[in-house]
Design an enzyme around this catalytic site. Structure first.
Site, PDB file in Angstrom:
ATOM      1  N   HIS A  52      -5.393  14.293  -1.104  1.00  0.00           N
ATOM      2  CA  HIS A  52      -5.200  12.852  -1.284  1.00  0.00           C
ATOM      3  C   HIS A  52      -3.933  12.629  -2.108  1.00  0.00           C
ATOM      4  O   HIS A  52      -3.120  11.765  -1.777  1.00  0.00           O
ATOM      5  CB  HIS A  52      -6.417  12.231  -1.949  1.00  0.00           C
ATOM      6  CG  HIS A  52      -6.365  10.747  -2.031  1.00  0.00           C
ATOM      7  ND1 HIS A  52      -6.226   9.949  -0.916  1.00  0.00           N
ATOM      8  CD2 HIS A  52      -6.412   9.893  -3.091  1.00  0.00           C
ATOM      9  CE1 HIS A  52      -6.200   8.679  -1.287  1.00  0.00           C
ATOM     10  NE2 HIS A  52      -6.304   8.616  -2.593  1.00  0.00           N
ATOM     11  N   HIS A  66       2.396   6.250  -0.141  1.00  0.00           N
ATOM     12  CA  HIS A  66       0.988   5.914   0.087  1.00  0.00           C
ATOM     13  C   HIS A  66       0.941   4.708   1.023  1.00  0.00           C
ATOM     14  O   HIS A  66       1.203   3.575   0.605  1.00  0.00           O
ATOM     15  CB  HIS A  66       0.305   5.600  -1.240  1.00  0.00           C
ATOM     16  CG  HIS A  66      -1.196   5.613  -1.160  1.00  0.00           C
ATOM     17  ND1 HIS A  66      -1.865   5.493   0.043  1.00  0.00           N
ATOM     18  CD2 HIS A  66      -2.158   5.725  -2.116  1.00  0.00           C
ATOM     19  CE1 HIS A  66      -3.166   5.538  -0.180  1.00  0.00           C
ATOM     20  NE2 HIS A  66      -3.361   5.693  -1.476  1.00  0.00           N
ATOM     21  N   CYS A 103      -7.840   3.161   0.864  1.00  0.00           N
ATOM     22  CA  CYS A 103      -7.000   4.312   1.192  1.00  0.00           C
ATOM     23  C   CYS A 103      -7.682   5.333   2.099  1.00  0.00           C
ATOM     24  O   CYS A 103      -7.017   6.266   2.561  1.00  0.00           O
ATOM     25  CB  CYS A 103      -6.565   5.023  -0.088  1.00  0.00           C
ATOM     26  SG  CYS A 103      -6.128   3.926  -1.434  1.00  0.00           S
TER      27      CYS A 103
END
Length: 402
Positions: free
Chosen positions: A294, A331, A162
């Site tokens: 995040h 995401h 990520c």
């Protein structure tokens, strides 16, 4: 060379839209692109949600070129084309050996992998498609970008789950600071909405059943999406010499690892990365106006990030405007922090903090100003972007108004 690196063009596409203007507009409205996935090839996954690009923008990429690209590479090229247009570049008027590319990717070409596995194992095919190997390799997106624009400088992929896009941007900045390149295309791309990847995330029991609610007490987990974001990075001297539009400056990079667990997050690594970023940028904690978190929407991640922000910024943490745009674009793994780079640049330029959408209930363990549901006007001089990847791989960038 003074080491300054600026952004002269940005491009992107995701479930929110297929260019930066539409992505930014939808980010600011706080209307999420998360919904039922329409892809008919997602076998046995009825009812699964995600953030999907329904229709790609028109392009003139030939069928022959497309045959060598998996979806994540195509998305990277399309985002790069928009960034190049804004920067006023085509790639052929600059010294190609001083122009490179770095593209972050989280899960590589799983669309091609899955199609070939099904053909071989279920349908009795005797051999894989001839271009399968070059389509699926994680560095394929960087290679395709370099070929599309004729870039012969430093070109490579970055793969750190990520945080891949932030790592790619950081590495691109280093190429310019070290004098190896004058210009770098940098960002990230991913297309994880395929059966095998979704089943893998399902097995981790972290996928939300309805939507992504970062920092909200009723959050239920992550939602996956697809997309790409790219930026044209240049040395300040090079951009100034050619009269390029300067959108923002990258002033700080902070990298760290948790060295803790392959799945579970820890707070020490994110804290170290944020501190390193501020030190690299020579910023005081009071200088930071906006933080793109995040903010994945899992119980543990959001609480740990909140705790790390408090330790780094002390009382100023409560004065920073924070948001997680994953609440609207989901995401996007290797592309996530590239889309969040776009959010930071546009927030600086427009003076708007995009909201954290889908926020319903205050969590006492996530008690910072997360800009719930509604965008807010604010003068933003310094914006930070956090990316904390599975495996404890952390990358934080600082952007400054120019």
């Amino acid at each position: 060379m003074d080491g300054r690196v600026v952004i002269t063009g940005i491009g992107g596409l995701c479930g929110l839209g297929t260019d930066v203007a539409s992505i930014w507009r939808e980010m600011c409205t706080g209307v999420s692109a998360i919904g039922p996935i329409a892809n008919p090839e997602l076998h046995e996954l009825a009812g699964v949600i995600g953030s999907e690009i329904k229709t790609l923008p028109e392009h003139d990429i030939s069928r022959r070129q497309l045959a060598s690209m998996d979806r994540f590479s195509l998305l990277a090229v399309l985002a790069a084309r928009e960034a190049m247009r804004q920067a006023g570049l085509s790639g052929d008027e600059e010294n190609p050996y001083r122009f490179g590319a770095a593209v972050g990717v989280g899960v590589c070409g799983w669309d091609a992998i899955e199609k070939n596995y099904r053909a071989l194992l279920l349908n009795g095919a005797k051999r894989a498609e001839v271009l399968t190997a070059p389509r699926v390799m994680p560095g394929a997106a960087a290679g395709q970008v370099s070929m599309h624009f004729g870039l012969r400088g430093p070109v490579f992929g970055a793969t750190s789950a990520c945080a891949s896009a932030n790592h790619a941007i950081a590495l691109a900045v280093d190429q310019i600071r070290l004098g190896r390149a004058d210009i770098m295309l940098a960002g990230g791309s991913d297309a994880p909405l395929v059966w095998g990847v979704l089943k893998s995330w399902e097995a981790l029991r972290v996928l939300a059943p309805d939507t992504c609610r970062p920092f909200s007490a009723d959050r239920k987990g992550v939602v996956l999406g697809e997309g790409a974001g790219m930026a044209v990075l240049e040395s300040y001297q090079h951009a100034s010499r050619r009269g390029a539009p300067i959108l923002a400056e990258i002033v700080g990079i902070g990298l760290s690892a948790d060295a803790f667990d392959i799945v579970a997050p820890a707070s020490e690594g994110p804290e170290a990365a944020m501190r390193a970023c501020l030190e690299d940028a020579r910023l005081n904690i009071e200088d930071v106006d906006y933080l793109n978190a995040h903010g994945t929407g899992t119980k543990a991640n959001d609480q740990i990030e909140t705790a790390a922000v408090k330790r780094v910024f002390s009382e100023h943490a409560y004065s920073i405007s924070i948001s997680s745009t994953k609440s609207v674009h989901a995401h996007c793994l290797g592309a996530a922090s590239a889309l969040e780079m776009i959010a930071c640049v546009m927030a600086i330029r427009e003076g708007i903090v995009p909201p954290t959408a889908n926020y319903n209930e205050r969590d006492p363990n996530c008690d910072l100003d997360v800009t719930p549901n509604v965008a807010r006007e604010r003068k933003i001089r310094i914006a930070l972007s956090n990316a904390f990847a599975m495996g404890g791989l952390n990358a934080v960038l600082a952007f400054r108004e120019v």
